[in-house]
Design an enzyme around this catalytic site. Structure first.
Site, mmCIF file in Angstrom:
data_model
loop_
_atom_site.group_PDB
_atom_site.id
_atom_site.type_symbol
_atom_site.label_atom_id
_atom_site.label_comp_id
_atom_site.label_asym_id
_atom_site.label_seq_id
_atom_site.Cartn_x
_atom_site.Cartn_y
_atom_site.Cartn_z
ATOM 1 C CG PHE A 124 -1.954 1.058 1.178
ATOM 2 C CD1 PHE A 124 -3.049 0.937 0.338
ATOM 3 C CD2 PHE A 124 -1.826 2.208 1.935
ATOM 4 C CE1 PHE A 124 -4.000 1.950 0.255
ATOM 5 C CE2 PHE A 124 -2.778 3.225 1.862
ATOM 6 C CZ PHE A 124 -3.870 3.085 1.022
ATOM 7 C CG ASP A 202 -1.067 -2.396 6.520
ATOM 8 O OD1 ASP A 202 -2.186 -2.672 7.002
ATOM 9 O OD2 ASP A 202 -0.825 -1.321 5.944
ATOM 10 C CE1 TYR A 227 -9.684 3.245 6.438
ATOM 11 C CE2 TYR A 227 -8.899 4.294 8.447
ATOM 12 C CZ TYR A 227 -8.693 3.914 7.139
ATOM 13 O OH TYR A 227 -7.490 4.202 6.536
ATOM 14 C CE LYS A 228 -8.270 -0.300 4.819
ATOM 15 N NZ LYS A 228 -8.733 0.474 3.677
ATOM 16 N NE ARG A 377 -10.182 -2.044 -2.964
ATOM 17 C CZ ARG A 377 -9.604 -1.393 -1.957
ATOM 18 N NH1 ARG A 377 -8.386 -1.715 -1.580
ATOM 19 N NH2 ARG A 377 -10.214 -0.406 -1.347
HETATM 20 C C1 LIG Z 1 -3.292 -1.562 3.547
HETATM 21 C C2 LIG Z 1 -3.515 -0.172 4.047
HETATM 22 N N1 LIG Z 1 -2.620 0.374 4.888
HETATM 23 C C3 LIG Z 1 -2.763 1.634 5.344
HETATM 24 C C4 LIG Z 1 -3.843 2.406 4.972
HETATM 25 C C5 LIG Z 1 -3.940 3.846 5.379
HETATM 26 O O1 LIG Z 1 -4.252 4.048 6.667
HETATM 27 P P1 LIG Z 1 -4.457 5.511 7.288
HETATM 28 O O2 LIG Z 1 -4.870 6.435 6.197
HETATM 29 O O3 LIG Z 1 -5.541 5.301 8.287
HETATM 30 O O4 LIG Z 1 -3.173 5.909 7.896
HETATM 31 C C6 LIG Z 1 -4.822 1.863 4.126
HETATM 32 C C7 LIG Z 1 -5.984 2.663 3.734
HETATM 33 O O5 LIG Z 1 -6.841 2.295 2.979
HETATM 34 C C8 LIG Z 1 -4.641 0.545 3.643
HETATM 35 O O6 LIG Z 1 -5.514 -0.008 2.798
#
Ligand SMILES: Cc1ncc(COP(=O)(O)O)c(C=O)c1O
Length: 417
Positions: A124, A202, A227-228, A377
């Protein structure tokens, strides 16, 4: 041809079907398949947040007596119900990005002689950027694994990339944000440790969608969004995990007062908490934490085993529908076919993915999301997604592409690649 009746029969037999009514559904005609970006709102959260706001109104600063340990309390709840971790290994606060920075930085301090961080090219963006920034600040090398974009990194790839003994930290996603590939946490963690490296996972797309066994796998660190699949709402705080055995030697890069041992002594110098609370920094987001607690309890009530079984079945139906109705229209499956190797979302690749995604939202009332360069997606959080939603989404998609409706949407803006 897979008919609507097959999806309806699967819904009728679904042991989790009662959970759907416990979430807020706005437009009944909308097919929401983006819960892995922002999960639906649980009705219990509406009540819990209203209660918390009342407490704020009535108790004012006196409320802190009960709120102050929410990061640790909700952390322990997640540890037990979602993350397979032990008490005292998880806290909830800050964003995933910030937590990743804190843990990666602490890990590098713990491996001073090594010059490299390893991640994969498809990780990511925020993860890659944070690691890139740490490397730039410390004069380290960021090594990017090239792996199959659909199946993601395997233990052998990791072992090969670490064989020079230079890698201090490996940072990977458990479920890949684009392809949905589910990494073998235990095997990769073992490969990392065999190479003398620490590993940071992650879990943003796996927490609440697949079983996670942090303690059993021997993982060192983890972070993830709430939040997912945990449905804690926009901007809800992230969790961070540190394996107990490492806690004593680690130091947070942010010396905040919420990580201080005797916080309200307001002492002259920083003296951190010995446990995972040393990774807290500033005032915790109480409303967000309240929502995380509700989300974790919902997952616990349903049971991660039942959630996983339904996730496999939902994505399985999506793969079948892709093969029979979408592959002939030029789509390619961007997600592993083996259900043991994927999470709870599916990506379909198409050269016109951006226009297709826009057309689905604007003309078909289906909400997936676009992930560049060429993926649409579809996320299927098992607690509230029906088999009928999968069928409807792909039925509307195939009709829309057959009619060429996506071609009436203007081309993607240049910045989207
Ligand atoms: C795999 C992954 N890591 C990190 C994040 C980002 O997290 P944040 O914006 O809450 O720091 C996301 C956001 O969609 C994500 O999908």
């Amino acid at each position: 041809m897979i008919g609507r009746e097959r999806a309806e029969a699967l819904d009728a037999a679904d042991p989790l079907r009662g959970f759907r009514a416990r979430f807020v559904h706005g437009d009944p005609g909308r097919i929401y398949v983006d819960g892995n970006s922002l999960g639906r709102l649980p009705k219990a959260t509406v009540e819990a947040l209203a209660g918390r706001v009342d407490e704020w109104g009535s108790r004012l600063v006196g409320g802190w007596h009960d709120w102050i340990d929410l990061p640790a309390r909700v952390g322990d709840l997640l540890a037990e119900t979602v993350l397979g971790a032990r008490p005292g290994e998880v806290v909830v606060s800050d964003s995933t990005t910030v937590n990743l920075y804190k843990l990666a930085s602490a890990a590098l301090d713990a491996r001073p002689g090594r010059r490299t961080i390893l991640t994969d090219r498809d990780n990511f963006p925020t993860d890659r950027y944070v690691l890139e920034g740490l490397c730039a600040a410390r004069g380290l090398e960021l090594r990017r694994l090239e792996c199959d974009p659909v199946s993601g990194p395997a233990a052998a790839d990791v072992a090969r990339a670490c064989c020079d003994g230079e890698v201090a930290l490996i940072s990977l996603s458990h479920v890949a944000y684009r392809s949905g590939a589910l990494a073998d946490m235990e095997a990769i963690t073992t490969a990392a440790h065999d190479a003398g490296a620490l590993i940071l996972w992650d879990l943003s797309h796996s927490a609440g969608s697949v079983p996670v066994e942090l303690a059993e796998s021997g993982a060192d660190f983890a972070v993830g969004c709430t939040y997912k699949y945990l449905s804690a709402g926009p901007g809800a705080p992230s969790f961070l995990f540190v394996r107990s055995e490492l806690l004593e030697e680690l130091r947070s890069p942010i010396w905040g007062w919420f990580g201080q041992r005797d916080q309200f002594a307001m002492g002259p110098v920083y003296d951190p908490e010995p446990g995972v609370a040393k990774f807290l920094a500033g005032t915790p987001p109480v409303l967000g934490l309240t929502a995380v607690e509700v989300g974790a309890r919902l997952v616990a009530e349903a049971g991660i085993g039942a959630i996983r079984a339904k996730g496999v079945a939902l994505t399985g139906l999506a793969v079948e529908l892709h093969d029979s109705r979408l592959a002939p229209l030029g789509f390619e499956l961007g997600t592993p076919r083996d259900p043991a190797r994927r999470g709870s979302h599916v990506s379909l690749c198409h050269p016109e993915a951006w226009r297709i995604c826009r057309a689905l939202i604007e003309r078909a009332n289906v909400v997936p999301d676009f992930r560049g360069p060429d993926s649409v997606r579809f996320g299927f959080p098992p607690l509230y997604t029906r088999f009928l939603d999968v069928w409807e989404a792909f039925d509307r998609l195939s009709r829309l592409v057959e009619r060429g409706e996506h071609l009436q949407v203007s081309a993607a803006p240049a910045r989207i690649t």
